[in-house]
Design a protein around this motif. Structure first.
Motif, short mmCIF file in Angstrom:
data_model
loop_
_atom_site.label_atom_id
_atom_site.label_comp_id
_atom_site.label_asym_id
_atom_site.label_seq_id
_atom_site.Cartn_x
_atom_site.Cartn_y
_atom_site.Cartn_z
N GLY A 107 0.81 -1.21 0.00
CA GLY A 107 0.00 0.00 0.00
C GLY A 107 0.84 1.26 0.00
N ASP A 108 0.16 2.39 -0.07
CA ASP A 108 0.85 3.69 -0.14
C ASP A 108 1.71 3.93 1.10
N LEU A 109 1.22 3.54 2.26
CA LEU A 109 1.99 3.75 3.49
C LEU A 109 3.31 2.99 3.43
N THR A 110 3.29 1.81 2.85
CA THR A 110 4.51 1.01 2.73
C THR A 110 5.51 1.70 1.80
N SER A 111 5.02 2.18 0.65
CA SER A 111 5.91 2.88 -0.29
C SER A 111 6.49 4.14 0.33
N GLU A 112 5.67 4.88 1.08
CA GLU A 112 6.15 6.10 1.73
C GLU A 112 7.21 5.77 2.78
N PHE A 113 7.04 4.68 3.49
CA PHE A 113 8.03 4.25 4.48
C PHE A 113 9.37 3.98 3.80
N MET A 114 9.35 3.28 2.69
CA MET A 114 10.59 2.94 1.98
C MET A 114 11.34 4.19 1.52
N ALA A 115 10.62 5.26 1.23
CA ALA A 115 11.25 6.48 0.73
C ALA A 115 12.14 7.15 1.77
N ASN A 116 12.08 6.69 3.02
CA ASN A 116 12.92 7.28 4.08
C ASN A 116 14.35 6.74 4.07
N PHE A 117 14.65 5.75 3.23
CA PHE A 117 15.93 5.06 3.31
C PHE A 117 16.73 5.19 2.03
N LYS A 118 18.04 5.03 2.17
CA LYS A 118 18.96 4.85 1.04
C LYS A 118 19.92 3.75 1.46
N THR A 119 19.66 2.55 0.99
CA THR A 119 20.42 1.40 1.47
C THR A 119 21.50 0.99 0.47
N ASP A 120 22.40 0.14 0.95
CA ASP A 120 23.45 -0.38 0.07
C ASP A 120 22.87 -1.32 -0.98
N TYR A 121 21.89 -2.14 -0.57
CA TYR A 121 21.35 -3.15 -1.45
C TYR A 121 19.82 -3.20 -1.36
N ALA A 122 19.16 -3.41 -2.49
CA ALA A 122 17.75 -3.77 -2.53
C ALA A 122 17.67 -5.15 -3.18
N ILE A 123 17.01 -6.07 -2.52
CA ILE A 123 16.92 -7.45 -3.01
C ILE A 123 15.44 -7.81 -3.12
N ILE A 124 15.01 -8.08 -4.34
CA ILE A 124 13.59 -8.36 -4.57
C ILE A 124 13.42 -9.70 -5.28
N GLY A 125 12.22 -10.25 -5.17
CA GLY A 125 11.83 -11.41 -5.95
C GLY A 125 10.79 -11.01 -6.98
#
Length: 254
Positions: free
Chosen positions: A151-169
């Protein structure tokens, strides 16, 4: 399944059921249109019709997740180990929804001083056993079928970070190099995750090459690495080579 039907399925997945009136108001179409969509979704086996609306097919979501978790377990474990081996201690990582990302989480249990951001409750529970790992869990709608948060809240939460790695399936990977999935809400979160990392990796077993799904996430050429259990077909290998995407073939323990 058209876009509106995928939106209907997204609403029903979030709460377990939805009424015709609720869906009609939310999607701004007539109740008759919603009833036709629900009938088609019921025919496809993803929903059950009830008086005034629809519910998720009884038990189908949990069974589907358990089946996915058991499928190609050895391959997923090998992919998880190969991926984790490329992640140094003292790193920051985002892991999204999926049984293969959960395999990565299990392979990270011996790492030290990790910061892990996730919208996957299963990943959070796995890494809770690593006292050296800081786990940050996104808010959002809990998808009971697999412990995912979307949901939108999840996407907004992710925008707070800048990580070394993003790992998705992903649910499917086609020969054009497109990552595909079924759930629009999950796709939006995956795209948000990929924007927040310096290195973007896909972890998927080779069975996904034979699958189909209706929603495009991104192109494999936009990612930095693919971890998979078998060599990829020639067409896909060319996509990776042309884009500079590394292909790491993970081998299971003998």
């Amino acid at each position: 399944m058209n876009i509106r039907q995928m939106q209907i399925l997204e609403v029903v997945r979030a709460s377990g059921r939805a009424s015709v009136e609720e869906l009609s108001a939310r999607l701004e179409v007539t109740p008759q249109t919603i009833r036709r969509d629900l009938a088609e979704l019921a025919d496809q086996g993803v929903l059950d019709r009830v008086h005034g609306g629809a519910i998720l097919r009884s038990g189908a979501s949990n069974i589907a997740y358990e089946e996915r978790r058991r499928m190609n377990e050895g391959a997923k474990a090998a992919i998880g180990r190969a991926c984790a081996a490329q992640i140094p201690d003292n790193s920051s990582v985002i892991l999204n929804i999926g049984t293969t990302t959960e395999a990565v989480a299990r392979a990270l249990l011996r790492h030290r001083n990790l910061t892990v951001v996730t919208n996957n409750m299963n990943v959070a529970n796995i890494l809770a056993a690593n006292e050296s790992c800081e786990v940050l869990v996104a808010g959002g709608l809990l998808r009971r079928s697999d412990g995912g948060l979307v949901g939108d809240l999840t996407s907004e939460f992710m925008a707070n970070f800048k990580t070394d790695y993003a790992i998705i399936g992903c649910s499917a990977l086609d020969e054009d190099g497109d990552l595909l999935d079924f759930d629009m809400a999950e796709v939006r979160v995956s795209r948000a995750i990929l924007r927040q990392a310096r290195e973007r990796w896909l972890v998927t077993d080779s069975a996904k090459l034979a699958q189909k799904a209706p929603i495009r996430v991104v192109s494999l050429g936009e990612l930095d690495a693919l971890f998979i259990d078998q060599p990829v077909p020639e067409a896909l290998a060319k996509v990776c080579e042309g884009a500079g995407t590394r292909v790491i073939v993970a081998t299971a323990d003998p």
